[in-house]
Scaffold this motif. Structure first.
Motif, PDB file in Angstrom:
ATOM      1  N   UNK A 203       3.119  -4.102  -0.199  1.00  0.00           N
ATOM      2  CA  UNK A 203       2.638  -2.833  -0.505  1.00  0.00           C
ATOM      3  C   UNK A 203       4.029  -1.929   0.566  1.00  0.00           C
ATOM      4  N   UNK A 204       5.295  -1.222   0.911  1.00  0.00           N
ATOM      5  CA  UNK A 204       5.592  -0.786   2.207  1.00  0.00           C
ATOM      6  C   UNK A 204       4.709  -0.074   2.642  1.00  0.00           C
ATOM      7  N   UNK A 205       5.053  -0.037   4.021  1.00  0.00           N
ATOM      8  CA  UNK A 205       4.131   0.954   4.666  1.00  0.00           C
ATOM      9  C   UNK A 205       4.624   2.370   4.095  1.00  0.00           C
ATOM     10  N   UNK A 206       5.934   2.656   3.707  1.00  0.00           N
ATOM     11  CA  UNK A 206       5.448   3.715   3.171  1.00  0.00           C
ATOM     12  C   UNK A 206       4.792   3.940   1.764  1.00  0.00           C
ATOM     13  N   UNK A 207       5.364   3.023   1.113  1.00  0.00           N
ATOM     14  CA  UNK A 207       3.993   3.399  -0.076  1.00  0.00           C
ATOM     15  C   UNK A 207       2.785   3.612   0.163  1.00  0.00           C
ATOM     16  N   UNK A 208       2.145   2.483   1.198  1.00  0.00           N
ATOM     17  CA  UNK A 208       0.365   2.849   1.318  1.00  0.00           C
ATOM     18  C   UNK A 208       0.323   3.980   2.063  1.00  0.00           C
ATOM     19  N   UNK A 209       1.300   4.195   3.016  1.00  0.00           N
ATOM     20  CA  UNK A 209       0.646   5.708   2.853  1.00  0.00           C
ATOM     21  C   UNK A 209       0.572   6.771   2.088  1.00  0.00           C
ATOM     22  N   UNK A 210       1.819   7.030   1.747  1.00  0.00           N
ATOM     23  CA  UNK A 210       1.474   8.233   0.632  1.00  0.00           C
ATOM     24  C   UNK A 210       0.315   7.683  -0.517  1.00  0.00           C
ATOM     25  N   UNK A 211      -0.600   6.593  -1.092  1.00  0.00           N
ATOM     26  CA  UNK A 211      -1.349   5.899  -1.362  1.00  0.00           C
ATOM     27  C   UNK A 211      -2.702   6.797  -0.646  1.00  0.00           C
ATOM     28  N   UNK A 212      -2.571   5.878   0.713  1.00  0.00           N
ATOM     29  CA  UNK A 212      -3.471   6.908   1.428  1.00  0.00           C
ATOM     30  C   UNK A 212      -3.821   8.260   1.562  1.00  0.00           C
ATOM     31  N   UNK A 213      -2.999   8.958   1.245  1.00  0.00           N
ATOM     32  CA  UNK A 213      -2.654  10.852   1.690  1.00  0.00           C
ATOM     33  C   UNK A 213      -2.769  11.046   0.191  1.00  0.00           C
ATOM     34  N   UNK A 214      -2.847  10.515  -0.589  1.00  0.00           N
ATOM     35  CA  UNK A 214      -2.855  11.049  -1.873  1.00  0.00           C
ATOM     36  C   UNK A 214      -4.651  10.827  -2.587  1.00  0.00           C
ATOM     37  N   UNK A 215      -4.770   9.552  -1.737  1.00  0.00           N
ATOM     38  CA  UNK A 215      -6.656   9.920  -2.524  1.00  0.00           C
ATOM     39  C   UNK A 215      -7.354  10.220  -1.568  1.00  0.00           C
ATOM     40  N   UNK A 216      -6.836   9.961  -0.103  1.00  0.00           N
ATOM     41  CA  UNK A 216      -7.874  10.792   0.796  1.00  0.00           C
ATOM     42  C   UNK A 216      -7.544  12.114   1.269  1.00  0.00           C
ATOM     43  N   UNK A 217      -6.488  11.935   2.059  1.00  0.00           N
ATOM     44  CA  UNK A 217      -5.838  13.378   2.733  1.00  0.00           C
ATOM     45  C   UNK A 217      -5.807  12.694   3.957  1.00  0.00           C
ATOM     46  N   UNK A 218      -5.755  11.646   4.094  1.00  0.00           N
ATOM     47  CA  UNK A 218      -6.040  11.512   6.160  1.00  0.00           C
ATOM     48  C   UNK A 218      -4.979  10.482   5.716  1.00  0.00           C
ATOM     49  N   UNK A 219      -3.910  10.413   7.081  1.00  0.00           N
ATOM     50  CA  UNK A 219      -3.989   9.001   7.050  1.00  0.00           C
ATOM     51  C   UNK A 219      -4.083   7.733   7.501  1.00  0.00           C
ATOM     52  N   UNK A 220      -3.285   6.750   7.391  1.00  0.00           N
ATOM     53  CA  UNK A 220      -3.503   5.528   7.991  1.00  0.00           C
ATOM     54  C   UNK A 220      -5.179   4.984   9.089  1.00  0.00           C
TER      55      UNK A 220
END
Length: 300
Positions: A203-220
């Motif tokens: 994934x791109x870093x931006x895409x992963x950051x979005x998925x993390x925020x979407x699923x947990x509400x937190x940053x990496x």
């Protein structure tokens, strides 16, 4: 890894599988980590010979157990395993690893380098059926010389390496996040950045950051910090004698002073104070205080 992971197959995987089967007449399939078949070149079914062995001769359990054993061998060796199955067919299996985690297997098979089935299969078939269907089904399979099959194995292994390198098989949605969380928990001391994690998942870093925020509400970084601090608490309880410097290192921090400040910011007390509280049996108070601090949601 969880067997419930969902996979996304690039169109290139389908193209590779279809062309491989078309060129060599050999079945090629992708299996998840749990051994479930998920993708097959040209959607080719099991050959008639295998079906006769499995159903007419009652070798279903033998075939299933043999496949599981070969997958296990491949997973342990992390390399291609080629073999002749109990039915006399030439097959090979290669594991797919995303960094250190197994994400599946690619298998080729139902090819032959011999003119007929193993003698014991023919004797059993003659006793049970008395016709030539088993031999005819075997003869219908693609025949390759041992040299040809060795060359096919080299190509097959290279194709699997290409599939991994190009991230042509990916983990879908929440499965990716579970995979990453499991990795962070197993490798707390590893210095893994958002970019590194994104690269592991294709994934791109931006895409992963979005998925993390979407699923947990937190940053990496927030997720990584929380996992590391939970590991610190676990170690403080299991190894009360551990020096803070070593504790910091095992949790991924080179600077014990920074680690102590971070721990206090998130837990409301120092690692030393937490250890003393655990030793005194005030774990309930410790958990309550820690939860209160987490509710404030400090940044790492």
């Amino acid at each position: 890894m969880k067997s419930s992971l969902e996979f996304v197959f690039s169109a290139k995987v389908r193209e590779i599988f279809d062309n491989f089967t078309s060129l060599f007449g050999i079945r090629i399939a992708y299996f998840g980590p749990d051994g479930k078949e998920l993708e097959v070149g040209l959607d080719r079914p099991w050959c008639e010979y295998c079906l006769l062995l499995r159903h007419s001769l009652g070798d279903e359990a033998v075939c299933r157990d043999s496949d599981a054993e070969r997958r296990n061998q491949a997973a342990i060796s992390r390399n291609l395993v080629s073999y002749r199955c109990h039915g006399g067919l030439d097959e090979a299996i290669k594991p797919l690893y995303l960094d250190s985690s197994l994400i599946g297997f690619i298998m080729i098979g139902q090819a032959r380098t011999e003119s007929g089935p193993p003698p014991d299969k023919m004797r059993r078939w003659a006793g049970a059926r008395g016709d030539d269907r088993l031999h005819a089904a075997f003869a219908d399979l693609p025949l390759h010389t041992t040299t040809e099959f060795s060359q096919i194995l080299v190509l097959f292994s290279a194709l699997v390496d290409l599939i991994v390198a190009c991230h042509l098989i990916e983990i879908r949605g929440r499965g990716r996040i579970d995979f990453l969380i499991d990795r962070l928990k197993l490798n707390c001391a590893e210095s893994l950045s958002l970019g590194d994690a994104a690269s592991l998942l294709g994934l791109s870093p931006g895409r992963l950051a979005h998925l993390l925020k979407e699923s947990s509400g937190k940053s990496f970084k927030e997720i990584q910090t929380e996992i590391r601090l939970e590991k610190a608490e676990e170690l403080l309880g299991a190894r009360p004698e551990i020096p803070i410097k070593e504790l910091a290192f095992l949790c991924g921090y080179q600077d014990p002073l920074y680690f102590s400040r971070l721990y206090r910011r998130h837990r409301g007390r120092s690692p030393t104070e937490s250890r003393a509280a655990m030793a005194s049996g005030i774990e309930g108070e410790l958990v309550t205080d820690a939860r209160a601090v987490r509710t404030k949601g400090p940044s790492p």
